[in-house]
Every structure is written in C-alpha cells, then in structure tokens.
Design an enzyme around this catalytic site. Structure first.
Site: not given
Length: 499
Positions: A56, A171, A35
């Site tokens: 990405k 996040m 990832d």
C-alpha cells in the site's frame, strides 16, 4: 486437488461497489491477496481466509509483480482457494494478463470477476459524464505510466491529441509533466478543460478543475494531490459542479464514531454513510447472555400469573423471548399479560415475535411510562425485563404505586475496555469529527477508553439522560435527539453539522 484462483475486481474504493459474484467468491476463499487500492473493508466477506496485503502506497513496501505471482501459485499448489483482490477492474491496467499466463502455464484453474473501473466510477461519483450526446461520443483510457525501460512510448500522442472525445488518464500523477506536454505539443489545446478526481468514491474524494496546461502544476508534490488519481480531459470536465452529488452530501468529509454494541451499530452507521460520513465503529459496551438462566426461567414459569410485562430494550426482548422458545414454550405464554415497551424500537423487536405492545410511552423514557401507568398498577403483578445494570427508577416508582414488581436480568451489559488502535489514534490526532452516544453507560465506558481525546470531537447524544451523564464527565453536548430515537439523533447531527 481443488485449487482455484479468483481474480476479483474490487472496484474503485467504496466497499459497496463490489459485485455480488465477487462477494460470493471471497466467502469461498482460503487466502486473499489484496492490493492497496482494494478497500480493506471488503475482507469482511472472507472471514475465514488468510489476508495478505501485497503493498500500500505510503504505508508498506509494494510487492513486485513476480512476488505476487509466486505467492499466488504457492497457495494454489497447496490446494487452497485463492482470491486475488485487485482495485478497479482486473482487465484495465491491472497486469492481470501476466497472472493469467502464470496460472495457465501452471495448469491452475481460474476465474476473472469484473469490477467497476476507476474511469467509469470517477465520472459517476464526480458527476462528470465521460460520454455526452453533444460533447463526447467516445472515450479513451490511457495509462500515464508505461512500463519502465521501453525504448520509446507505445502511445500515439498525436492521435490522442486529435481524439474526438474524452481522455481518461490512469496513474498519471508522477508523470503529469510528460504526458500533458506530449498532448499540447501534438495539438491538444492548452485550455482544454480537465477534472482531477482523487480517491474516487471514498469519503474524502476530491475533485479539482483546471486547464490542461495547469495539470502538471496541480499534481506537483507541493500540492499534495497524491494517488490514486484519475484525470478526465475534455469538454465534459467543464460541466457544472452541481452534478457532483457525492461531495454535496450533508455529512461528506465528516468522520463519525458509532459506539453502540456491535450487533446494533449498523442501524446507526448505515444511514450515516448514506449521508456521506466516514463511519468508525467502536462499541463501548458488550451485550451477552446472563451468567445463568435461573432467574429468567423462573420469570417465564410465572408469566401466567403476571398482569404486565415491561421490556426496556430490544436486547431484553430478544434474549427473554428466545429463552421462552428454548424452554419449549411459544408466545401463548403471554396470553394473560399486558405488554409494555420503553421505546418504539423495542416495540418493533416485540413485533418480530408477532407480539403487540399495548403501551409505548410518547417520549420513550421510564419517566413517561410511570406517568402512563399511574393509577393502573395498584395490586398488579409486574415483571420488568432489563439489563444487568441501569436505573431503578421504574422499579421503585411502581413499587411505591402499590404494584408487586419483579426485576429480571435477561442479558448482561459489560464495558469494552480496549479500544481499536485505529480509533484511538484518530481520536488522539483529532481526526474524529463526531461521536454518537446512546446511553449513560456508553458515555462512561468510552470516556474510560478514549479519555480527554474525546474533547476534540463534537458529541451527539440520544436523550437528556445521556446528555446529563456526558456533562457530568466534563464534556460539552453539541446536539441531542428529540424525540429520543436513532432517526432523530441522525437528524440532529446533520442539522448541527450544517449550522
């Protein structure tokens, strides 16, 4: 069927933080699904594998989790060994449970390899202890981005607001206004200290400090603090910034281009990285064997009749001495010779073959070697081991002094003509701060590849001879090594960067 899936934690970004187990399993893999949070440099551990990026941010489409699982199962069902390389630790906000469920249902064997999760790395790399004997005895890892479509938050914001320790938000960039408001409305003081750590452990890591009620503004699109970001909340975030060792390294934030042959690049690149630099490697010349070995073999045959053998470089030592071994001889072939090296690294290469250099000139140049040998060479038989190109100063000077001199090309020196596209792009955009040049040939070859874009970088050279070649090409020399060694080149670059 020998299919196997390894779910490997790639760590927070610095490729050196991958575990030994992770590196070992990448070498076994046939395909790597990685990832955007996994440093692409880690793929060097899987040179024979197929590399598939599953997305990405800002560069390509992010694959849906269902697509990743389908791709993983497809390769495993075809009998391949699959590495699923995941940023941070697979067990922390990485959706590993969904992948494990799919593998278990399909009857495919798997192994989970831990990695360093971003919260722990951010604390260490930003110099913020997320636990502290006096300030925080507990840590809560919290997602700032819950699964879309939930009827209500699964997080108890009231409990989190009262939490007696450090909160670390993952996040949380795009939802900062929501979660900061939830904490404050449930009793978390608005002036609680916060540290925002972006791109933890990368060369361009940034740390921003503020209050809890200022976070949403700091993470707004206008301030361009884009993911990946970790937010550390609590008294520990207020500790002195002198603990931030990473961003205080002397070359932090500097991009340095290393132009040595690929086999020698790490000798310069590795200490530059340790000093905080981002290192790009673009070899300007290639090293390889000579077109044929006839000349070298003839020189080896005549070693018993030679008085002095001179090596110009470690490459000359390695190619010539390896050929000695390949022809069925050993180091006794040099029994009657005095061995001379231009440079202490060349002498070190000779020592690797258990041979001692009798003469190493003090400033590591051909000129100083001529002075060292003056008056000692008349009537002597001398072999010079060299590259396919270079200066003839030593050969001509020794001949004029009355020596019987033979030059032997032990390895080929050829220009690299095609630059790495990323290096070329960075050079044209002025994103390279420093270029290191270790020979005239390197400078001339790089000029052909990068052209005038070299003007946008500062140039660091290994010697006055290299500097003269650089100036002849029309460039300015920012610093020069003295003495003419790799260690001195690094020191000169650091000193110049700090002034």
């Amino acid at each position: 069927m020998n299919s196997m899936v390894y779910l490997i934690g790639a760590g927070p970004g610095d490729p050196g933080l991958l575990t030994l187990r992770g590196a070992e399993l990448l070498r076994r893999s046939d395909v790597v699904l990685y990832d955007g949070l996994s440093n692409a440099e880690l793929l060097k551990h899987a040179p024979r594998a197929e590399h598939i990026c599953v997305g990405k941010h800002g560069q390509q489409r992010i694959w849906r989790q269902e697509e990743i699982i389908e791709e993983m199962l497809k390769h495993a069902r075809n009998g391949r060994v699959v590495a699923r390389l995941k940023g941070g630790d697979p067990a922390v906000f990485a959706r590993t449970a969904e992948e494990v469920d799919a593998l278990s249902k399909a009857g495919i064997r798997y192994e989970i390899v831990p990695g360093i999760t971003a919260a722990l790395a951010a604390g260490s790399y930003a110099g913020i202890p997320i636990t502290h004997r006096k300030l925080a005895s507990a840590v809560a890892l919290v997602t700032g981005h819950e699964e879309p479509g939930k009827p209500e938050s699964a997080l108890d914001w009231q409990a989190l607001a009262r939490f007696p320790g450090t909160l670390v938000i993952y996040m949380g960039v795009t939802t900062a206004e929501t979660w900061t408001r939830s904490l404050i409305e449930n009793g978390k003081p608005a002036d609680t200290p916060v540290a925002i750590v972006r791109r933890c452990s990368h060369h361009d890591q940034q740390t921003f400090r503020c209050r809890l009620d200022e976070v949403a503004d700091r993470l707004s699109p206008a301030n361009k603090i884009r993911p990946p970001v970790i937010v550390i909340i609590g008294p520990v975030a207020e500790l002195t910034e002198t603990r931030n060792w990473l961003e205080q390294r002397p070359l932090f934030g500097q991009t340095v281009l290393v132009t040595r042959p690929i086999e020698q690049a790490e000798e310069l690149a590795s200490p530059l990285r340790d000093l905080g630099a981002t290192v790009l490697i673009q070899p300007a010349i290639q090293i390889g064997p000579p077109g044929d070995w006839d000349e070298v073999d003839a020189a080896i045959e005549s070693l018993a009749q030679q008085d002095i053998v001179i090596f110009f470089s470690r490459n000359g030592v390695q190619y010539f001495l390896q050929r000695v071994l390949e022809t069925g001889r050993d180091m006794r072939a040099f029994a009657n010779c005095k061995l001379t090296c231009v440079g202490k690294q060349t002498a070190a290469a000779l020592a690797d073959f258990h041979l001692h250099a009798d003469i190493v000139p003090p400033d590591f140049t051909a000129e100083s070697l001529v002075e060292e040998l003056r008056g000692q060479v008349e009537g002597k038989r001398i072999t010079i081991v060299r590259a396919s190109r270079g200066r003839d100063l030593l050969y001509e000077s020794l001949q004029q002094a009355g020596a019987d001199v033979t030059q032997v090309v032990a390895y080929a020196h050829t220009d690299v003509t095609t630059p790495d596209p990323q290096v070329l792009q960075w050079a044209k955009q002025g994103q390279i701060d420093w270029i290191t040049l270790t020979s005239s040939a390197t400078a001339e070859s790089l000029h052909q590849m990068l052209g005038e874009s070299m003007q946008q970088a500062k140039l660091a050279t290994l010697s006055p001879i290299t500097s003269a070649a650089v100036r002849k090409l029309g460039y300015t020399v920012a610093c020069e090594a003295d003495p003419y060694t790799i260690e001195s080149l690094i020191q000169a670059l650091v000193k110049s960067n700090l002034t």
